[in-house]
Scaffold this motif. Structure first.
Motif, PDB file in Angstrom:
ATOM      1  N   ILE A  12       0.846  -1.184   0.000  1.00 21.47           N
ATOM      2  CA  ILE A  12       0.000   0.000   0.000  1.00 21.47           C
ATOM      3  C   ILE A  12       0.885   1.238   0.000  1.00 21.47           C
ATOM      4  CG2 ILE A  12      -1.694   1.306   1.312  1.00 21.47           C
ATOM      5  CD1 ILE A  12      -2.871  -1.282   2.258  1.00 21.47           C
ATOM      6  N   VAL A  13       0.625   2.130  -0.931  1.00 16.38           N
ATOM      7  CA  VAL A  13       1.330   3.403  -1.011  1.00 16.38           C
ATOM      8  C   VAL A  13       0.597   4.387  -0.102  1.00 16.38           C
ATOM      9  CG1 VAL A  13       2.095   5.220  -2.579  1.00 16.38           C
ATOM     10  CG2 VAL A  13       2.053   2.863  -3.350  1.00 16.38           C
ATOM     11  N   GLU A  14       1.291   5.294   0.514  1.00 16.21           N
ATOM     12  CA  GLU A  14       0.812   6.129   1.613  1.00 16.21           C
ATOM     13  C   GLU A  14      -0.560   6.789   1.433  1.00 16.21           C
ATOM     14  OE1 GLU A  14       0.439   7.763   5.168  1.00 16.21           O
ATOM     15  OE2 GLU A  14       1.998   6.349   4.589  1.00 16.21           O
ATOM     16  N   PRO A  15      -0.869   7.490   0.355  1.00 17.50           N
ATOM     17  CA  PRO A  15      -2.158   8.203   0.377  1.00 17.50           C
ATOM     18  C   PRO A  15      -3.391   7.302   0.229  1.00 17.50           C
ATOM     19  CG  PRO A  15      -1.072   8.578  -1.701  1.00 17.50           C
ATOM     20  CD  PRO A  15      -0.103   7.811  -0.833  1.00 17.50           C
ATOM     21  N   PHE A  16      -3.214   6.037  -0.083  1.00 19.30           N
ATOM     22  CA  PHE A  16      -4.350   5.154  -0.342  1.00 19.30           C
ATOM     23  C   PHE A  16      -4.588   4.218   0.838  1.00 19.30           C
ATOM     24  CE2 PHE A  16      -2.377   6.070  -4.466  1.00 19.30           C
ATOM     25  CZ  PHE A  16      -3.435   6.751  -5.048  1.00 19.30           C
ATOM     26  N   PRO A  17      -5.822   4.198   1.359  1.00 22.38           N
ATOM     27  CA  PRO A  17      -6.103   3.324   2.501  1.00 22.38           C
ATOM     28  C   PRO A  17      -6.424   1.880   2.102  1.00 22.38           C
ATOM     29  CG  PRO A  17      -7.996   4.713   2.055  1.00 22.38           C
ATOM     30  CD  PRO A  17      -6.910   5.137   1.102  1.00 22.38           C
ATOM     31  N   PHE A  18      -6.822   1.650   0.849  1.00 17.58           N
ATOM     32  CA  PHE A  18      -7.238   0.325   0.401  1.00 17.58           C
ATOM     33  C   PHE A  18      -6.500  -0.059  -0.883  1.00 17.58           C
ATOM     34  CE2 PHE A  18     -11.011   2.429   2.216  1.00 17.58           C
ATOM     35  CZ  PHE A  18     -11.116   1.677   3.383  1.00 17.58           C
ATOM     36  N   LEU A  19      -6.234  -1.348  -1.024  1.00 13.11           N
ATOM     37  CA  LEU A  19      -5.560  -1.817  -2.245  1.00 13.11           C
ATOM     38  C   LEU A  19      -6.429  -1.625  -3.478  1.00 13.11           C
ATOM     39  CD1 LEU A  19      -3.749  -5.086  -1.118  1.00 13.11           C
ATOM     40  CD2 LEU A  19      -2.711  -2.969  -1.890  1.00 13.11           C
ATOM     41  N   TRP A  20      -7.723  -1.867  -3.349  1.00 13.10           N
ATOM     42  CA  TRP A  20      -8.604  -1.730  -4.518  1.00 13.10           C
ATOM     43  C   TRP A  20      -8.648  -0.284  -5.006  1.00 13.10           C
ATOM     44  CZ3 TRP A  20     -12.695   1.532  -3.952  1.00 13.10           C
ATOM     45  CH2 TRP A  20     -13.137   1.794  -2.653  1.00 13.10           C
ATOM     46  N   LEU A  21      -8.608   0.681  -4.093  1.00 13.39           N
ATOM     47  CA  LEU A  21      -8.593   2.090  -4.487  1.00 13.39           C
ATOM     48  C   LEU A  21      -7.279   2.437  -5.180  1.00 13.39           C
ATOM     49  CD1 LEU A  21     -10.006   4.840  -4.405  1.00 13.39           C
ATOM     50  CD2 LEU A  21      -8.908   5.211  -2.187  1.00 13.39           C
ATOM     51  N   GLN A  22      -6.194   1.913  -4.674  1.00 16.31           N
ATOM     52  CA  GLN A  22      -4.885   2.132  -5.286  1.00 16.31           C
ATOM     53  C   GLN A  22      -4.860   1.551  -6.697  1.00 16.31           C
ATOM     54  OE1 GLN A  22      -1.511   1.226  -2.742  1.00 16.31           O
ATOM     55  NE2 GLN A  22      -0.514   0.192  -4.438  1.00 16.31           N
ATOM     56  N   PHE A  23      -5.450   0.375  -6.880  1.00 15.05           N
ATOM     57  CA  PHE A  23      -5.481  -0.246  -8.200  1.00 15.05           C
ATOM     58  C   PHE A  23      -6.316   0.572  -9.180  1.00 15.05           C
ATOM     59  CE2 PHE A  23      -7.313  -3.213 -11.289  1.00 15.05           C
ATOM     60  CZ  PHE A  23      -6.151  -3.731 -11.832  1.00 15.05           C
ATOM     61  N   ILE A  24      -7.471   1.050  -8.735  1.00 14.60           N
ATOM     62  CA  ILE A  24      -8.340   1.838  -9.620  1.00 14.60           C
ATOM     63  C   ILE A  24      -7.661   3.138 -10.029  1.00 14.60           C
ATOM     64  CG2 ILE A  24     -10.499   3.155  -9.678  1.00 14.60           C
ATOM     65  CD1 ILE A  24     -11.761   0.877  -8.050  1.00 14.60           C
ATOM     66  N   VAL A  25      -7.011   3.817  -9.083  1.00 14.52           N
ATOM     67  CA  VAL A  25      -6.302   5.052  -9.410  1.00 14.52           C
ATOM     68  C   VAL A  25      -5.145   4.756 -10.371  1.00 14.52           C
ATOM     69  CG1 VAL A  25      -4.873   6.902  -8.450  1.00 14.52           C
ATOM     70  CG2 VAL A  25      -6.981   6.238  -7.303  1.00 14.52           C
ATOM     71  N   GLY A  26      -4.454   3.642 -10.165  1.00 16.01           N
ATOM     72  CA  GLY A  26      -3.369   3.267 -11.070  1.00 16.01           C
ATOM     73  C   GLY A  26      -3.853   3.005 -12.481  1.00 16.01           C
ATOM     74  N   VAL A  27      -4.972   2.311 -12.604  1.00 19.65           N
ATOM     75  CA  VAL A  27      -5.534   2.043 -13.934  1.00 19.65           C
ATOM     76  C   VAL A  27      -5.975   3.345 -14.601  1.00 19.65           C
ATOM     77  CG1 VAL A  27      -7.456   0.945 -15.142  1.00 19.65           C
ATOM     78  CG2 VAL A  27      -6.172  -0.339 -13.456  1.00 19.65           C
ATOM     79  N   LEU A  28      -6.610   4.223 -13.832  1.00 23.86           N
ATOM     80  CA  LEU A  28      -7.049   5.501 -14.399  1.00 23.86           C
ATOM     81  C   LEU A  28      -5.860   6.348 -14.854  1.00 23.86           C
ATOM     82  CD1 LEU A  28      -9.972   6.523 -12.040  1.00 23.86           C
ATOM     83  CD2 LEU A  28     -10.113   5.803 -14.427  1.00 23.86           C
TER      84      LEU A  28
END
Length: 82
Positions: A32-48
């Motif tokens: 998990i990278v610091e500003p993201f609390p959830f892995l799924w949110l981090q993945f969605i932001v990465g895809v976007l």
């Protein structure tokens, strides 16, 4: 100066795409990278980020090649009747 400005304009989506790939990779390895609390949110932001950067670069290259006449006829803009 115009070439430098064009380089800067292209550098931003390249960095966005690279950042998106990094976020997707970190999600796959469960980091998990610091500003993201959830892995799924981090993945969605990465895809976007990846898609926005990639589509901007693809559109830029298509537009440039259309101006130079280097694309297949099916990718040329239809002429608008006036």
């Amino acid at each position: 100066m115009a070439r430098f400005f064009a380089f800067i304009v292209l550098l931003v989506p390249i960095l966005m795409t690279a950042g998106g790939i990094k976020l997707i990779r970190d999600t796959i390895f469960s980091r998990i990278v610091e500003p993201f609390p959830f892995l799924w949110l981090q993945f969605i932001v990465g895809v976007l980020l990846f898609l926005i950067g990639f589509l901007f670069l693809a559109g830029f290259l298509l537009n440039r090649d259309r101006k130079q006449g280097k694309v297949a006829p099916r990718f040329m803009n239809p002429k608008v009747k006036e």
